[in-house]
Structures are given as C-alpha cells and as structure tokens.
Scaffold this motif. Sequence first.
Motif, short mmCIF file in Angstrom:
data_model
loop_
_atom_site.label_atom_id
_atom_site.label_comp_id
_atom_site.label_asym_id
_atom_site.label_seq_id
_atom_site.Cartn_x
_atom_site.Cartn_y
_atom_site.Cartn_z
N VAL A 251 -17.50 49.22 37.40
CA VAL A 251 -18.12 48.81 38.66
C VAL A 251 -18.52 47.33 38.60
N TRP A 252 -19.16 46.94 37.50
CA TRP A 252 -19.58 45.55 37.36
C TRP A 252 -18.39 44.60 37.37
N SER A 253 -17.32 44.97 36.68
CA SER A 253 -16.15 44.09 36.60
C SER A 253 -15.52 43.87 37.96
N MET A 254 -15.43 44.93 38.75
CA MET A 254 -14.86 44.77 40.09
C MET A 254 -15.75 43.89 40.97
N GLY A 255 -17.07 44.11 40.88
CA GLY A 255 -17.97 43.26 41.65
C GLY A 255 -17.95 41.82 41.19
N TRP A 256 -17.89 41.61 39.87
CA TRP A 256 -17.86 40.25 39.33
C TRP A 256 -16.59 39.52 39.78
N ARG A 257 -15.47 40.22 39.75
CA ARG A 257 -14.21 39.59 40.17
C ARG A 257 -14.25 39.20 41.65
N ALA A 258 -14.89 40.03 42.45
CA ALA A 258 -15.00 39.71 43.87
C ALA A 258 -15.87 38.47 44.08
N PRO B 191 -21.74 27.74 27.77
CA PRO B 191 -21.36 29.00 28.42
C PRO B 191 -20.48 28.75 29.64
N LEU B 192 -19.54 29.66 29.85
CA LEU B 192 -18.64 29.53 30.99
C LEU B 192 -19.39 29.80 32.30
N PRO B 193 -18.88 29.27 33.40
CA PRO B 193 -19.52 29.54 34.69
C PRO B 193 -19.56 31.03 35.00
N GLY B 194 -20.63 31.47 35.63
CA GLY B 194 -20.76 32.88 35.94
C GLY B 194 -21.83 33.12 36.98
N VAL B 195 -22.27 34.36 37.06
CA VAL B 195 -23.29 34.73 38.04
C VAL B 195 -24.66 34.29 37.56
N GLY B 196 -25.65 34.41 38.43
CA GLY B 196 -26.99 33.97 38.11
C GLY B 196 -27.78 35.00 37.31
N HIS B 197 -28.95 34.59 36.89
CA HIS B 197 -29.82 35.45 36.07
C HIS B 197 -30.23 36.70 36.84
N ARG B 198 -30.51 36.58 38.13
CA ARG B 198 -30.93 37.74 38.91
C ARG B 198 -29.83 38.80 38.99
N SER B 199 -28.59 38.35 39.11
CA SER B 199 -27.48 39.31 39.16
C SER B 199 -27.35 40.05 37.85
N ARG B 200 -27.50 39.34 36.74
CA ARG B 200 -27.43 40.01 35.43
C ARG B 200 -28.57 41.02 35.27
N ALA C 11 -18.67 39.72 29.30
CA ALA C 11 -19.23 38.58 28.56
C ALA C 11 -20.28 37.85 29.37
N ASP C 12 -20.10 37.82 30.68
CA ASP C 12 -21.05 37.13 31.55
C ASP C 12 -22.37 37.89 31.67
N LEU C 13 -22.39 39.16 31.25
CA LEU C 13 -23.61 39.95 31.28
C LEU C 13 -24.54 39.63 30.11
N MET C 14 -24.01 39.02 29.08
CA MET C 14 -24.76 38.82 27.86
C MET C 14 -25.80 37.70 28.00
N PRO C 15 -26.77 37.64 27.09
CA PRO C 15 -27.72 36.52 27.09
C PRO C 15 -27.00 35.19 26.86
N SER C 16 -27.67 34.11 27.16
CA SER C 16 -27.03 32.79 27.10
C SER C 16 -26.55 32.45 25.69
N TRP D 119 -28.19 45.15 34.72
CA TRP D 119 -28.76 45.93 33.62
C TRP D 119 -29.68 47.03 34.14
N MET D 120 -30.37 46.79 35.23
CA MET D 120 -31.21 47.84 35.81
C MET D 120 -30.35 48.98 36.36
N ILE D 121 -29.21 48.62 36.95
CA ILE D 121 -28.30 49.65 37.45
C ILE D 121 -27.72 50.45 36.29
N PHE D 122 -27.36 49.76 35.20
CA PHE D 122 -26.86 50.46 34.02
C PHE D 122 -27.89 51.46 33.49
#
Length: 265
Positions: free
Chosen positions: A228-235, A162-171, A72-77, A175-178
């Motif tokens: 992979v994203w979920s594990m990194g996000w949780r960390a 929106p709930l707290p999450g990572v920054g725009h650069r991380s998202r 959910a944190d990957l989605m647009p605002s 997506w580039m990795i995906f």
Amino acid sequence: MPIPLVHPAILMPLFRRPLMPAALAAGAMAPDLALFPGIRHDPHIWTGVLTVDTMTATVLVAVFAFARRPVADLMPSWVRARLAPVLAAPSRSWRSPTTWLALWVSAAIGACSHVLWDVAHGSWAVLGDYRQLGQDGTTLLGFAAMTTCAVVWLRRAPTAMPLPGVGHRSRKAAWMIFAGMSAGMLVLAQIYQFEPREPGLTVTAQVWWEVVNCALAASVALILGVLVWSMGWRAVAAARGFRQLPHRLGTAPVPSPPPERRTAG
C-alpha cells in the motif's frame, strides 16, 4: 517451520555477484508464498522448486524493484543516507539474457535452501513435546543473524545525501498505519489462527505457538503495508517529480565556510 521472512538468513554468504541477492531471498521465501489453490506442483518438492517456486520468486523480485525506493524513504535520515549510494548504483540490465539467467539460477538456489531447511526440521522430533520449540528456535537464530548483519552493514556503509522523498509527517503517518494494521492482524490471528494449533501441547509449547501465530500475522501486515505504501509513494512521486535519482552521489558534503567580506581601503 521457520516463517518465510527468515528463510533468506541461510543464504546471506551468497549475497554477491554473479548471483542476484534479491532473487536468492525471493526464492528462499517462494515455497511458502506459492501455496495457492489450483497449483498442480507442490512448491516444497523438487519439481516445484524448478517451476512454481521460480515463477513466484520472479514476481517477488519485480515487487522488490517496485517497493525498495519507497521503503527506503520510510527509514530515518541516517539510514536513508547510507542507502542512497546503493539505490544510485548501476543496476543490471533487464534486456540482457545473463540477468534473467542469474535471476532464475538464484531463485532455484533459494528455493532449494528452503526445502532443505524444512526437511532438516524433521530431526527435531526427538524432542517430543518440545519439538516445536526446537524448530522455531532456528527461526530466532535466523532472525538474529539477519539483524546482526544489517546493523553491521549500516555501521560500515558510506553515507551520502538522502534521496528526495516525502516529508516527515508522511513517514510518521505511514508508521502509525503500519502499527494499526499489525494490531488488526494480531486480532485476526487469534480468531482464524494462521498456524493451526496441535492438540495435546504443553503449556510452554502453547505459549510458543502464540508467538509463532503473532509473528505470521505481523508478517502479513508488513507485506500488505509495504504494498500500500509503495503504491501511494509512487503516485506522490509522479506528482511531485522526485522519482529521478541525482546525477552525482558521493560522500555527504561538508558545509563550506562563508566567503570573506572584503572591505574597501
């Protein structure tokens, strides 16, 4: 046959309590995901529905619970604003026996729908060389139905902060990795052929086979990328401390006007 990610489309009318929507979707995908070496029961027969499919669906529900907040944190605002009330809503208690009963019953219903859908595809044999086109055409219909329901829900859903999450650069980096993983899986799909090619296909059937092969490759890339994203996000969440949900979530707040300045007089 329909790709695994499309099988839940037939169960969307049942996505409500007392059943568990996540378990319905997981059960609908489980027979295709349970084809591992060493399993004694065929996941596409009724004994497999009540055994290996149900167990596989239980694992998928656990993965969903682990990955839904990071995804959910990957989605647009504007999407995250509509998902916030859902993520903050009270969830079922895993200590309750009724929760596990709902999970297993829902998983069994989902697996039954998968088997019935696959059995129904035998009727497309009347199309001869174009039977694969008829079979996979239902995949497109299911995908269109799921996409339409998602768009309608997003348009009607209430919004919240929106709930707290990572920054725009991380998202953006995610997506580039995906995209890179999807490109790599498409190359592997051409080399190893996720969907075996049948001999003697017409040109149209061969083109359709390529579409299905690429869809399966994209599905594998999506699953690996989400894990992979979920594990990194949780960390990152554990380090930054934004795992907890806000205590209060309502509609998006309207900015209050600035206080009037009083002049002495």
